[in-house]
Design an enzyme around this catalytic site. Structure first.
Site, PDB file in Angstrom:
ATOM      1  N   GLU A  50       0.810  -1.217   0.000  1.00 31.60           N
ATOM      2  CA  GLU A  50       0.000   0.000   0.000  1.00 31.60           C
ATOM      3  C   GLU A  50       0.848   1.274   0.000  1.00 31.60           C
ATOM      4  OE1 GLU A  50      -2.650  -3.223   1.737  1.00 31.60           O
ATOM      5  OE2 GLU A  50      -0.566  -2.584   2.025  1.00 31.60           O
ATOM      6  N   PHE A 112     -12.217  -6.992  13.312  1.00 30.87           N
ATOM      7  CA  PHE A 112     -11.104  -7.455  12.491  1.00 30.87           C
ATOM      8  C   PHE A 112     -10.670  -6.369  11.509  1.00 30.87           C
ATOM      9  CE2 PHE A 112      -9.638  -9.709   8.581  1.00 30.87           C
ATOM     10  CZ  PHE A 112      -8.455 -10.210   9.104  1.00 30.87           C
ATOM     11  N   GLN A 113      -9.407  -6.070  11.510  1.00 29.26           N
ATOM     12  CA  GLN A 113      -8.797  -5.041  10.657  1.00 29.26           C
ATOM     13  C   GLN A 113      -9.429  -3.663  10.852  1.00 29.26           C
ATOM     14  OE1 GLN A 113      -8.587  -6.583   6.581  1.00 29.26           O
ATOM     15  NE2 GLN A 113      -6.576  -7.455   7.030  1.00 29.26           N
ATOM     16  N   LYS A 162     -17.770  -0.280   5.318  1.00 32.47           N
ATOM     17  CA  LYS A 162     -18.177  -1.302   4.356  1.00 32.47           C
ATOM     18  C   LYS A 162     -19.683  -1.264   4.087  1.00 32.47           C
ATOM     19  CE  LYS A 162     -17.536  -6.097   3.000  1.00 32.47           C
ATOM     20  NZ  LYS A 162     -16.809  -7.360   3.246  1.00 32.47           N
ATOM     21  N   MET A 474      24.473   8.950   3.336  1.00 31.12           N
ATOM     22  CA  MET A 474      24.374  10.205   4.072  1.00 31.12           C
ATOM     23  C   MET A 474      24.593   9.985   5.557  1.00 31.12           C
ATOM     24  SD  MET A 474      24.177  13.398   3.494  1.00 31.12           S
ATOM     25  CE  MET A 474      23.350  13.768   1.948  1.00 31.12           C
TER      26      MET A 474
END
Length: 577
Positions: A50, A112-113, A162, A474
């Site tokens: 993602e 969930f999630q 949802k 760096m």
């Protein structure tokens, strides 16, 4: 006709002219993906992470000037996207990120999630929305794109439950415009402030234009060029502003700041009038605030009122679209007599003669600076160049001379390693007929390497220029200068064979170990118009980025290549010490 929320969302995106979405499916967004499968107008790019989706949308937006769109699921989908969202926020890039959320009936129950996407992203978005009612969806989408693209652009998150994607209502019309009561981005330029700026400009004997990312984002490069050339003033640009004014033009002093050119930093320090255009006075530009430009009156031009006076007190603030303000300034100065600045140019040319970007070559060793110079030569300065973060980013900014805007794509504000590859993919999708090169290092490239798979699937042939020095460069440089050469965790051991790795993803790999092979390898890579080519170049591990303003120093106090101590000047600004 009744449509469910997912279908309405896709319809809204079509009305906004969205042609590409970068995303990754999951349970909370499956209805959206189902609706997307029936849409022929929008191409979905299935990324492998993602973060890659948001960086891809970001690169797409920076190159095209359009709003990028990313689609992620709930929970880890949106938390994985946060780094990309924060990257876009810091650089003022317009993207809309659509995230799925658990059903509204279970929000707060540790479903969930489930994560609080609104709370998590609040500090790194321009605005965010939680849509729990399908009836709110259309107006929220319209607001999101409007907010992302207007004023000072930035990312907007739409978190959709949802059940809102499942519910059905009559879908009538997508609004052509929207009124947001608390958001009024259109600002009328105050002519009284223009007049004040004109007075400072015409009295100035040592003027300089300091231009930033706002000149690119605000599409003000034509007016910037007209204003600069008409005035015959020197101009220096920030890391994010490169390309708004041609780097090859005689009035260009190059980049300023921590790794800016000697002439740019010295000109800033001794200027008596700074015209700051679309900048935010970032700490990497200003250095020590107590030493910042002690002799200058400052005119600050910006779309964002909150940027005015945030770090630097200014004498004249002009708030509005950079393009409009520069046009008004150009018109107001048309019949004014400017002070002769021939002596100022003479001094600037003395500083130029220091040649602060010169570097020593070494037989049998590939210098990273020479790689960027070769890249510039092979592409004739016409490529879109993305970068990751570190030494290679600074070398690309210094040695690739950008003459056009939206050709230099990098993470400036957040400094996100891993940005370069997915951003290059997004850039190539936006501009398929242009050469796109990703300048990276062996540390950064491994953070988003999996997007090589996406690039094969969607045929986005990018050239990866890997400056492989075996170090987090760096970090190593700072440890050398300021930590008595204690190289703690900056050495990259157990590196993969990048050629074989590229080939395993279905791409072409070239390894370059000798300087004599560098140019032929780059020529071969760019001949392969239909292939992603990973060019792994073994470069000098001891090379450092110069010039460098150390922490706590001013613009007139720089470390230069070949000098053991800091180089500074007398206060008269005329004699090098």
């Amino acid at each position: 006709m009744k449509l469910n929320g997912a279908q309405i969302l896709i319809n809204c995106l079509q009305k906004e002219g969205v042609s590409h979405i970068f995303g990754y499916p999951g349970g909370a967004v499956l209805h959206i993906y189902d609706a997307l499968s029936a849409c022929d107008d929008i191409t979905h790019i299935l990324v492998r992470h993602e973060q890659g989706a948001v960086h891809g949308a970001d690169g797409y937006a920076r190159v095209s000037g359009k709003c990028g769109v990313a689609l992620v699921t709930s929970g880890p989908g949106v938390t994985n996207a946060v780094t990309g969202i924060a990257t876009a926020y810091m650089d003022s890039i317009p993207i809309v990120v659509i995230s799925g959320q658990v059903s509204s009936t279970v929000i707060g129950n540790d479903a969930f999630q489930e994560v609080d996407a609104i709370g998590i992203t609040r500090s790194c978005v321009k605005h965010n929305f939680l849509v729990k009612d399908i009836n709110d969806l259309v107006n929220v989408v319209k607001k999101a794109f409007y907010i992302a693209m207007t004023g000072r652009p930035g990312p907007v998150l739409i978190d959709i439950t949802k059940d809102a994607t499942i519910a059905k209502i009559e879908f009538n019309e997508y609004p052509g415009s929207i009124n947001v009561r608390s958001y009024k981005p259109e600002i009328k330029v105050e002519m009284s402030q223009i007049d004040k700026a004109v007075e400072l400009i015409i009295q100035s004997k040592k003027p300089v234009i300091y231009s930033g990312g706002g000149s690119v984002i605000g599409n003000a490069y034509k007016t910037l060029r007209t204003f600069t050339r008409n005035a015959n003033f020197p101009i220096t640009q920030t890391l994010m502003g490169l390309g708004a004014y041609p780097a090859t033009d005689r009035q260009s002093l190059g980049m300023l700041g921590m790794h800016g050119t000697y002439e740019a930093n010295m000109t800033m320090h001794y200027s008596d009038c700074i015209i700051a255009v679309g900048v935010r006075f970032d700490d990497r530009i200003t250095g020590n605030l107590d030493k910042f430009c002690p002799y200058a009156k400052i005119i600050h031009i910006d779309i964002d009122p909150s940027s005015i006076g945030k770090t630097i007190s200014v004498d004249v603030a002009i708030i509005g679209q950079v393009n409009d303000i520069l046009s008004a300034l150009t018109q107001a100065l048309k019949d004014k007599k400017l002070t002769n600045i021939d002596k100022w140019w003479k001094q600037i040319n003395k500083w130029r003669a220091v040649d602060s970007l010169a570097y020593k070559t070494k037989d049998g060793v590939i210098k990273p600076q020479s790689v960027i110079e070769a890249l510039y030569e092979v592409t004739k300065g016409e490529a879109i160049v993305t970068s990751d973060v570190g030494q290679h980013q600074m070398w690309a900014a210094q040695y690739y001379l950008f003459d056009k805007p939206r050709r230099w794509i990098n993470s400036g504000g957040l400094g996100t390693m891993g940005f370069g590859l997915p951003a290059a993919m997004g850039a190539k999708i936006a501009m398929p007929d242009m050469d796109v090169a990703c300048v990276t290092g062996e540390g950064s490239i491994q953070m988003m390497l999996q997007e090589l798979s996406t690039m094969l699937q969607y045929n986005t042939p990018v050239k990866i220029i890997n400056l492989n020095n075996g170090y987090l460069g760096m970090v190593r440089q700072w440890q050398e200068f300021f930590y008595n050469k204690r190289y703690s965790m900056s050495y990259m051991d157990a590196l993969p064979d990048f050629v074989k790795l590229a080939e395993s993803y279905g791409h072409m790999g070239i390894k370059v170990e000798k300087e004599v092979d560098l140019m032929p390898a780059l020529v071969e890579a760019f001949k392969r118009k239909d292939r992603t080519v990973f060019v792994d170049i073994l470069t000098d591990p001891s090379e450092n980025v110069f010039p460098m303003i150390p922490s706590g120093a001013g613009h007139h106090e720089m470390l230069l290549s070949g000098h053991n101590d800091m180089v500074s000047t007398n206060d008269d600004g005329l004699n090098l010490v």
